[in-house]
Design a protein around this motif. Sequence first.
Motif, PDB file in Angstrom:
ATOM      1  N   GLU A  79     -10.158  10.805   0.235  1.00 41.83           N
ATOM      2  CA  GLU A  79      -8.879  12.047   1.278  1.00 41.83           C
ATOM      3  C   GLU A  79      -9.286  11.566   2.817  1.00 41.83           C
ATOM      4  O   GLU A  79      -7.543  11.972   3.097  1.00 41.83           O
ATOM      5  CB  GLU A  79      -9.902  13.544   1.299  1.00 41.83           C
ATOM      6  N   LYS A  80     -10.024  11.283   3.167  1.00 45.16           N
ATOM      7  CA  LYS A  80      -9.778  11.210   4.903  1.00 45.16           C
ATOM      8  C   LYS A  80      -8.983   9.288   4.815  1.00 45.16           C
ATOM      9  O   LYS A  80      -8.207  10.100   6.420  1.00 45.16           O
ATOM     10  CB  LYS A  80     -11.259  10.777   5.864  1.00 45.16           C
ATOM     11  N   ALA A  81      -9.674   8.805   4.431  1.00 41.34           N
ATOM     12  CA  ALA A  81      -8.364   7.711   4.156  1.00 41.34           C
ATOM     13  C   ALA A  81      -7.161   7.867   4.039  1.00 41.34           C
ATOM     14  O   ALA A  81      -5.968   7.877   5.661  1.00 41.34           O
ATOM     15  CB  ALA A  81      -9.034   6.875   3.405  1.00 41.34           C
ATOM     16  N   LEU A  82      -6.401   8.473   3.381  1.00 44.60           N
ATOM     17  CA  LEU A  82      -5.470   9.193   2.950  1.00 44.60           C
ATOM     18  C   LEU A  82      -4.513  10.289   4.537  1.00 44.60           C
ATOM     19  O   LEU A  82      -3.536   9.934   4.124  1.00 44.60           O
ATOM     20  CB  LEU A  82      -5.306   9.758   1.718  1.00 44.60           C
ATOM     21  N   THR A  83      -5.402  10.998   4.604  1.00 44.22           N
ATOM     22  CA  THR A  83      -4.902  11.767   5.806  1.00 44.22           C
ATOM     23  C   THR A  83      -4.401  10.932   6.927  1.00 44.22           C
ATOM     24  O   THR A  83      -3.508  10.623   7.509  1.00 44.22           O
ATOM     25  CB  THR A  83      -5.594  12.864   5.691  1.00 44.22           C
ATOM     26  N   TRP A  84      -5.144  10.227   7.123  1.00 45.11           N
ATOM     27  CA  TRP A  84      -5.008   8.505   8.295  1.00 45.11           C
ATOM     28  C   TRP A  84      -3.611   7.904   7.699  1.00 45.11           C
ATOM     29  O   TRP A  84      -3.573   7.333   8.766  1.00 45.11           O
ATOM     30  CB  TRP A  84      -6.385   7.742   8.686  1.00 45.11           C
ATOM     31  N   PHE A  85      -3.909   7.478   6.895  1.00 41.18           N
ATOM     32  CA  PHE A  85      -2.449   6.799   6.801  1.00 41.18           C
ATOM     33  C   PHE A  85      -0.915   7.384   6.428  1.00 41.18           C
ATOM     34  O   PHE A  85      -0.373   7.096   6.890  1.00 41.18           O
ATOM     35  CB  PHE A  85      -2.885   5.748   5.105  1.00 41.18           C
ATOM     36  N   GLN A  86      -1.540   8.232   6.170  1.00 36.15           N
ATOM     37  CA  GLN A  86       0.136   9.419   6.024  1.00 36.15           C
ATOM     38  C   GLN A  86       0.002   9.540   7.593  1.00 36.15           C
ATOM     39  O   GLN A  86       1.881   9.418   7.991  1.00 36.15           O
ATOM     40  CB  GLN A  86      -1.087  10.587   4.774  1.00 36.15           C
ATOM     41  N   GLN A  87      -0.460  10.063   8.069  1.00 40.65           N
ATOM     42  CA  GLN A  87       0.164  10.570   9.660  1.00 40.65           C
ATOM     43  C   GLN A  87       0.269   9.033  10.552  1.00 40.65           C
ATOM     44  O   GLN A  87       1.368   9.117  11.152  1.00 40.65           O
ATOM     45  CB  GLN A  87      -1.536  10.766  10.469  1.00 40.65           C
ATOM     46  N   ALA A  88      -0.327   7.939  10.245  1.00 42.73           N
ATOM     47  CA  ALA A  88      -0.036   6.749  10.482  1.00 42.73           C
ATOM     48  C   ALA A  88       1.226   6.178  10.614  1.00 42.73           C
ATOM     49  O   ALA A  88       1.821   6.034  10.900  1.00 42.73           O
ATOM     50  CB  ALA A  88      -1.232   4.909  10.297  1.00 42.73           C
ATOM     51  N   GLU A  89       1.663   6.657   9.111  1.00 45.13           N
ATOM     52  CA  GLU A  89       3.242   5.959   8.883  1.00 45.13           C
ATOM     53  C   GLU A  89       3.907   7.009   9.138  1.00 45.13           C
ATOM     54  O   GLU A  89       4.795   6.088   9.135  1.00 45.13           O
ATOM     55  CB  GLU A  89       3.106   6.474   6.701  1.00 45.13           C
ATOM     56  N   LEU A  90       3.795   8.443   9.469  1.00 43.62           N
ATOM     57  CA  LEU A  90       4.603   8.923  10.672  1.00 43.62           C
ATOM     58  C   LEU A  90       4.930   8.587  11.607  1.00 43.62           C
ATOM     59  O   LEU A  90       6.365   7.828  11.671  1.00 43.62           O
ATOM     60  CB  LEU A  90       4.175  10.413   9.996  1.00 43.62           C
ATOM     61  N   VAL A  91       4.082   8.459  12.555  1.00 40.69           N
ATOM     62  CA  VAL A  91       4.559   8.273  13.786  1.00 40.69           C
ATOM     63  C   VAL A  91       4.816   6.391  13.915  1.00 40.69           C
ATOM     64  O   VAL A  91       5.718   6.363  13.914  1.00 40.69           O
ATOM     65  CB  VAL A  91       2.786   8.148  14.721  1.00 40.69           C
ATOM     66  N   HIS A  92       4.626   6.033  13.331  1.00 41.07           N
ATOM     67  CA  HIS A  92       5.659   3.912  12.817  1.00 41.07           C
ATOM     68  C   HIS A  92       6.586   4.406  12.152  1.00 41.07           C
ATOM     69  O   HIS A  92       7.483   3.953  12.500  1.00 41.07           O
ATOM     70  CB  HIS A  92       4.952   3.868  11.930  1.00 41.07           C
ATOM     71  N   CYS A  93       7.033   5.507  11.123  1.00 43.78           N
ATOM     72  CA  CYS A  93       8.483   5.860  10.879  1.00 43.78           C
ATOM     73  C   CYS A  93       9.240   6.402  12.186  1.00 43.78           C
ATOM     74  O   CYS A  93      10.388   5.519  12.367  1.00 43.78           O
ATOM     75  CB  CYS A  93       8.218   7.024   9.698  1.00 43.78           C
ATOM     76  N   ARG A  94       8.922   7.595  12.952  1.00 41.13           N
ATOM     77  CA  ARG A  94       9.960   7.996  13.651  1.00 41.13           C
ATOM     78  C   ARG A  94       9.683   7.052  15.502  1.00 41.13           C
ATOM     79  O   ARG A  94      10.524   7.027  15.858  1.00 41.13           O
ATOM     80  CB  ARG A  94       8.639   8.985  15.014  1.00 41.13           C
ATOM     81  N   THR A  95       8.842   5.972  15.379  1.00 43.49           N
ATOM     82  CA  THR A  95       8.917   4.950  16.596  1.00 43.49           C
ATOM     83  C   THR A  95       9.894   3.912  15.723  1.00 43.49           C
ATOM     84  O   THR A  95      10.689   3.870  16.320  1.00 43.49           O
ATOM     85  CB  THR A  95       7.685   3.805  17.062  1.00 43.49           C
ATOM     86  N   ALA A  96      10.052   3.513  14.724  1.00 45.12           N
ATOM     87  CA  ALA A  96      11.099   2.600  14.373  1.00 45.12           C
ATOM     88  C   ALA A  96      11.606   3.316  14.153  1.00 45.12           C
ATOM     89  O   ALA A  96      13.706   2.087  14.569  1.00 45.12           O
ATOM     90  CB  ALA A  96      10.313   2.323  12.467  1.00 45.12           C
ATOM     91  N   MET A  97      12.117   4.386  13.757  1.00 41.62           N
ATOM     92  CA  MET A  97      13.808   4.663  13.478  1.00 41.62           C
ATOM     93  C   MET A  97      14.266   4.958  15.532  1.00 41.62           C
ATOM     94  O   MET A  97      15.328   4.425  15.912  1.00 41.62           O
ATOM     95  CB  MET A  97      13.845   5.905  13.118  1.00 41.62           C
ATOM     96  N   ALA A  98      12.977   5.409  16.173  1.00 44.63           N
ATOM     97  CA  ALA A  98      14.426   5.577  18.039  1.00 44.63           C
ATOM     98  C   ALA A  98      14.252   4.117  18.380  1.00 44.63           C
ATOM     99  O   ALA A  98      15.736   3.526  18.972  1.00 44.63           O
ATOM    100  CB  ALA A  98      12.815   6.132  18.735  1.00 44.63           C
ATOM    101  N   ALA A  99      13.801   3.207  17.658  1.00 44.03           N
ATOM    102  CA  ALA A  99      13.432   1.219  17.766  1.00 44.03           C
ATOM    103  C   ALA A  99      14.631   1.644  17.672  1.00 44.03           C
ATOM    104  O   ALA A  99      15.817   0.265  18.208  1.00 44.03           O
ATOM    105  CB  ALA A  99      12.685   0.847  17.696  1.00 44.03           C
ATOM    106  N   VAL A 100      15.395   1.139  16.266  1.00 39.59           N
ATOM    107  CA  VAL A 100      16.534   0.791  15.885  1.00 39.59           C
ATOM    108  C   VAL A 100      17.741   1.605  16.243  1.00 39.59           C
ATOM    109  O   VAL A 100      18.873   0.513  16.784  1.00 39.59           O
ATOM    110  CB  VAL A 100      16.733   1.460  14.163  1.00 39.59           C
ATOM    111  N   ALA A 101      17.986   2.437  16.167  1.00 39.77           N
ATOM    112  CA  ALA A 101      19.234   3.666  17.168  1.00 39.77           C
ATOM    113  C   ALA A 101      18.844   2.935  18.486  1.00 39.77           C
ATOM    114  O   ALA A 101      20.242   2.249  18.600  1.00 39.77           O
ATOM    115  CB  ALA A 101      18.393   4.724  17.842  1.00 39.77           C
ATOM    116  N   GLY A 102      17.884   2.668  19.292  1.00 38.73           N
ATOM    117  CA  GLY A 102      18.038   1.910  20.566  1.00 38.73           C
ATOM    118  C   GLY A 102      18.398   1.184  20.556  1.00 38.73           C
ATOM    119  O   GLY A 102      19.089   0.060  21.348  1.00 38.73           O
ATOM    120  N   ILE A 103      18.791   0.131  19.425  1.00 35.88           N
ATOM    121  CA  ILE A 103      19.090  -1.540  19.282  1.00 35.88           C
ATOM    122  C   ILE A 103      20.157  -1.454  18.678  1.00 35.88           C
ATOM    123  O   ILE A 103      21.651  -1.795  19.621  1.00 35.88           O
ATOM    124  CB  ILE A 103      18.380  -2.187  18.161  1.00 35.88           C
ATOM    125  N   ILE A 104      21.176  -0.908  17.723  1.00 37.75           N
ATOM    126  CA  ILE A 104      22.131  -0.407  17.045  1.00 37.75           C
ATOM    127  C   ILE A 104      23.286  -0.061  18.237  1.00 37.75           C
ATOM    128  O   ILE A 104      24.815  -0.921  18.594  1.00 37.75           O
ATOM    129  CB  ILE A 104      21.908   0.150  16.536  1.00 37.75           C
TER     130      ILE A 104
END
Length: 261
Positions: free
Chosen positions: A77-102
């Motif tokens: 359960e702890k690992a699932l929460t960690w991976f879910q939150q880590a993916e969420l942060v990486h998703c938002r960072t990637a969306m901001a980066a891609v918009a800043g490039i395109i």
Amino acid sequence: MMSQTLLSQTVLPARSSLVFGSPVKAAAPSRTQGRRSVTVHAAERQLWYPGGEAPKHLDGSLPGDYGFDPLSLASEEKALTWFQQAELVHCRTAMAAVAGIIIPGLLSKIGILPALPTWTDAGKVWIESHPSFPLGSLLFTQFLFTGWVEGKRWADLYNPGSQGDGSFLGITGGFKPKSNGYPGGPFFDPLGFSRGDAESYFEYQTKEVKNGRLAMLAFLGFFAQYAATGKGPIDNLFDHMANPGQVNFATNGISLPFIRR
């Protein structure tokens, strides 16, 4: 005669129970119907591998859960929460980066903005043209503020809601999260999307994860493109549209090294 008597003793009670609504006979179809509804619900769930079976710890309750965990990394359960939150942060960072490039690349290409450096050189060009802001000072400031925000996020991860109590200058009350990773409030949800019904809220969360995963793949593609062509995605796109037969992944000399132009 004996066979008819046995048949009547067997069939007539069952028939009479159907007519008079015996609770024993009436319960059986409901159990079957329940099993069917569960089966249909499981069959309708979309999985990353069609026809596969999702791990038990991925029950579809998380946004963007398509049962993908072939190595069972998130079985705890702890690992699932960690991976879910880590993916969420990486998703938002990637969306901001891609918009800043395109977006700057496209606006520069069509003449709305002046010629801009590629995304790989943008930081270097800015630092060289602004000597009053040395790189060391920028990195120190970034690490300081990013570390503070990440520390607050970690604290909220282990103690949900603790960072929205208004204890910091009286403003953190507006950061009180609806759930981990979703701060909401007037700062992060000014239009109130999270205050709608639960089904719509879950749909918004799922769309965010989907777009974030797409952005992470897009950024990986941008990196590979630059390594192969030395150009950004907008320049590559316009070059391809101008001459699609001669400018594509098969002719850059990197993607398919055995094909040379």
